[in-house]
Structures are given as C-alpha cells and as structure tokens.
Motif scaffolding. Structure first.
Motif, PDB file in Angstrom:
ATOM      1  N   GLU A   3       0.854  -1.185   0.000  1.00 44.58           N
ATOM      2  CA  GLU A   3       0.000   0.000   0.000  1.00 44.58           C
ATOM      3  C   GLU A   3       0.892   1.237   0.000  1.00 44.58           C
ATOM      4  N   GLN A   4       0.852   1.934  -1.105  1.00 41.58           N
ATOM      5  CA  GLN A   4       1.656   3.141  -1.228  1.00 41.58           C
ATOM      6  C   GLN A   4       0.764   4.273  -1.682  1.00 41.58           C
ATOM      7  N   GLU A   5       1.213   5.484  -1.414  1.00 44.34           N
ATOM      8  CA  GLU A   5       0.458   6.655  -1.848  1.00 44.34           C
ATOM      9  C   GLU A   5       0.654   6.883  -3.344  1.00 44.34           C
ATOM     10  N   GLU A   6       1.793   6.454  -3.872  1.00 42.45           N
ATOM     11  CA  GLU A   6       2.068   6.713  -5.287  1.00 42.45           C
ATOM     12  C   GLU A   6       1.152   5.876  -6.180  1.00 42.45           C
ATOM     13  N   LEU A   7       0.912   6.374  -7.379  1.00 40.85           N
ATOM     14  CA  LEU A   7       0.004   5.745  -8.335  1.00 40.85           C
ATOM     15  C   LEU A   7       0.694   4.550  -8.996  1.00 40.85           C
ATOM     16  N   ILE A   8       0.043   3.389  -8.935  1.00 39.40           N
ATOM     17  CA  ILE A   8       0.579   2.202  -9.614  1.00 39.40           C
ATOM     18  C   ILE A   8      -0.334   1.911 -10.800  1.00 39.40           C
ATOM     19  N   VAL A   9       0.237   1.927 -11.993  1.00 36.29           N
ATOM     20  CA  VAL A   9      -0.542   1.728 -13.215  1.00 36.29           C
ATOM     21  C   VAL A   9      -0.323   0.309 -13.728  1.00 36.29           C
ATOM     22  N   CYS A  10      -1.406  -0.297 -14.240  1.00 38.16           N
ATOM     23  CA  CYS A  10      -1.296  -1.652 -14.787  1.00 38.16           C
ATOM     24  C   CYS A  10      -1.988  -1.718 -16.147  1.00 38.16           C
ATOM     25  N   VAL A  11      -1.769  -2.813 -16.851  1.00 37.02           N
ATOM     26  CA  VAL A  11      -2.364  -3.017 -18.181  1.00 37.02           C
ATOM     27  C   VAL A  11      -3.305  -4.223 -18.125  1.00 37.02           C
ATOM     28  N   PRO A  12      -4.239  -4.359 -19.092  1.00 36.38           N
ATOM     29  CA  PRO A  12      -5.161  -5.501 -19.094  1.00 36.38           C
ATOM     30  C   PRO A  12      -4.427  -6.840 -19.110  1.00 36.38           C
ATOM     31  N   GLY A  13      -4.888  -7.760 -18.258  1.00 35.09           N
ATOM     32  CA  GLY A  13      -4.285  -9.091 -18.204  1.00 35.09           C
ATOM     33  C   GLY A  13      -3.065  -9.188 -17.314  1.00 35.09           C
ATOM     34  N   GLN A  14      -2.630  -8.079 -16.722  1.00 38.27           N
ATOM     35  CA  GLN A  14      -1.432  -8.083 -15.864  1.00 38.27           C
ATOM     36  C   GLN A  14      -1.735  -8.754 -14.530  1.00 38.27           C
ATOM     37  N   ARG A  15      -0.839  -9.652 -14.107  1.00 40.41           N
ATOM     38  CA  ARG A  15      -1.003 -10.322 -12.818  1.00 40.41           C
ATOM     39  C   ARG A  15      -0.612  -9.360 -11.709  1.00 40.41           C
ATOM     40  N   LEU A  16      -1.529  -9.180 -10.757  1.00 41.35           N
ATOM     41  CA  LEU A  16      -1.309  -8.183  -9.713  1.00 41.35           C
ATOM     42  C   LEU A  16      -0.772  -8.778  -8.424  1.00 41.35           C
ATOM     43  N   CYS A  17      -1.391  -9.884  -7.975  1.00 42.99           N
ATOM     44  CA  CYS A  17      -0.945 -10.498  -6.723  1.00 42.99           C
ATOM     45  C   CYS A  17      -1.624 -11.859  -6.545  1.00 42.99           C
ATOM     46  N   VAL A  18      -1.255 -12.550  -5.479  1.00 47.10           N
ATOM     47  CA  VAL A  18      -1.868 -13.845  -5.149  1.00 47.10           C
ATOM     48  C   VAL A  18      -3.274 -13.600  -4.613  1.00 47.10           C
ATOM     49  N   ALA A  19      -4.208 -14.454  -5.026  1.00 52.28           N
ATOM     50  CA  ALA A  19      -5.577 -14.389  -4.474  1.00 52.28           C
ATOM     51  C   ALA A  19      -5.664 -15.352  -3.298  1.00 52.28           C
ATOM     52  N   ASP A  20      -5.897 -14.829  -2.117  1.00 53.13           N
ATOM     53  CA  ASP A  20      -6.012 -15.683  -0.928  1.00 53.13           C
ATOM     54  C   ASP A  20      -7.037 -15.044   0.020  1.00 53.13           C
ATOM     55  N   LYS A  21      -7.052 -15.496   1.268  1.00 48.11           N
ATOM     56  CA  LYS A  21      -8.050 -14.961   2.214  1.00 48.11           C
ATOM     57  C   LYS A  21      -7.768 -13.503   2.561  1.00 48.11           C
ATOM     58  N   ASN A  22      -6.550 -13.037   2.294  1.00 50.42           N
ATOM     59  CA  ASN A  22      -6.204 -11.645   2.584  1.00 50.42           C
ATOM     60  C   ASN A  22      -6.445 -10.715   1.397  1.00 50.42           C
ATOM     61  N   ASN A  23      -6.220 -11.218   0.180  1.00 48.57           N
ATOM     62  CA  ASN A  23      -6.361 -10.410  -1.030  1.00 48.57           C
ATOM     63  C   ASN A  23      -7.543 -10.900  -1.861  1.00 48.57           C
ATOM     64  N   VAL A  24      -8.488 -10.002  -2.136  1.00 53.05           N
ATOM     65  CA  VAL A  24      -9.726 -10.356  -2.840  1.00 53.05           C
ATOM     66  C   VAL A  24      -9.841  -9.523  -4.114  1.00 53.05           C
ATOM     67  N   ALA A  25     -10.285 -10.160  -5.200  1.00 54.15           N
ATOM     68  CA  ALA A  25     -10.478  -9.448  -6.469  1.00 54.15           C
ATOM     69  C   ALA A  25     -11.690  -8.534  -6.362  1.00 54.15           C
ATOM     70  N   GLY A  26     -11.514  -7.284  -6.754  1.00 53.99           N
ATOM     71  CA  GLY A  26     -12.603  -6.306  -6.702  1.00 53.99           C
ATOM     72  C   GLY A  26     -12.892  -5.736  -8.077  1.00 53.99           C
TER      73      GLY A  26
END
Length: 200
Positions: A3-26
């Motif tokens: 979690e950072q204040e700076e803007l993180i930009v991504c592109v379609p289909g880019q893997r962001l992180c592991v999906a687990d009980k802590n991280n949920v797709a929104g």
C-alpha cells in the motif's frame, strides 16, 4: 505489492498479486488459478477492511476493458469449419470495445449435451452475431468461448435475402421474406423487462 500513496498503473491481463483470504479481487479485476489479474488499463487501488484487502483497478477510460473468464461477450462469427468457428469479440457485457478481440468457439463448447453430434455448419454461419461466455485462456491472444447455455448462441442472423431471421426453435431460424429455414444454435434471449423483474 504494498500500500503506497504513489500511483501504480497496470495493463489488461497483468497479474497483480496472489488471491487468498487476505487479497480479494474487486472492481476491474478477476481471479484465475490463484492469482488476481487486471481487466483494465488503469490505476491500482487497495481497499482495506478489517482482515481483507480488496484489489481494484480504476480504468483510465472505461473502454480499456478486456474480456475476462466468465464474462458474456457479443461477437461476430468470421470463419466456420468442422472443428471450430472464429469470432471477432465486439462487446463485453454492454460495453462496446474500442478494438475487437479474437475469439474461438470449439465444437465441444457449442452445447452442453450431444457434443459428438454437433455439426458446426448447422450451428453458425459467417456474419452471425452471437452471445458467448469467455472461458479460461489456453492460448495467448485468443479468447476461448462457449455457448453451452440456453441463453447463449446466435442472436442475429441474416438470410440469403439479407433479411434478419426469426428464431422458430432452439435449432432453427426462418427468413420472414422467403420463409426458408436455416439451422442455428439459437440463443434464448430473455427480454429486458423480465430480467428487471427477476432482479427485484
């Protein structure tokens, strides 16, 4: 990803992180094979609750959306052969794409039953407009589609006369001008007012 204040930009289909009980797709993301991916070109936003962190992507433009597994898409059939038909995906849900994506609909994904009896030429023709569901990707640059649900299949087809045909059964459409019948995998289109009533 932190979690950072700076803007993180991504592109379609880019893997962001592991999906687990802590991280949920929104919003603007989807989960596949244990990871969260971006649906959009945009900025990543982390929404933290007590125990979970929802990963969201807010698009730079709404039109930067890409098809994700489970999405219903509208596509135009371009090529039909005995094993599959190739399609050009034009819409994801009710969002019109700025550029089309390539889709492929294999013989075994046309219907849920009698898969071995399917003849592709009796289900689709080039120029047909279909509704299909996006399946998990197996090839890069091509989306695998399925019409193995009653609500999916051909929604608009034109006869040799150039007239929009009318569905007369699950497997046939008829030209109102010449009365000629043609085989199709017809979609059971539910009128919007019925969908709205069911949602209440």
């Amino acid at each position: 990803m932190t979690e950072q204040e700076e803007l993180i930009v991504c592109v379609p289909g880019q893997r962001l992180c592991v999906a687990d009980k802590n991280n949920v797709a929104g919003l603007g993301t989807y989960e596949q094979q244990g990871y969260i991916y971006s649906k959009l070109a945009g900025a990543i936003k982390l929404v933290t609750n007590d125990k979970t962190r929802t990963i969201e992507v807010h698009g730079i433009t709404e039109q930067s959306i890409v098809p994700a597994p489970g999405d219903i898409v509208t596509a135009i059939v371009t090529i039909v052969n005995q094993r599959f038909c190739k399609c050009s995906i034009k819409c994801v849900g009710d969002i019109v794409l700025t550029r089309p994506y390539r889709g492929i609909l294999r013989k075994e994904d046309v219907r849920a039953l009698d898969k071995d009896k399917i003849e592709m030429y009796k289900c689709f023709r080039p120029g047909d407009i279909i509704l299909a569901r996006v399946m998990p990707m197996t090839e890069i640059h091509t989306y695998q589609l399925s019409t193995a649900e009653n609500e999916l299949g051909v929604v608009i087809a034109h006869s040799d006369e150039g007239v929009a045909m009318v569905p007369i059964s699950w497997t046939q459409m008829q030209c109102p001008k010449s009365l000629c019948k043609e085989f199709r995998k017809v979609a059971k289109v539910v009128p919007e007012h019925i969908v709205a009533e069911q949602a209440k």
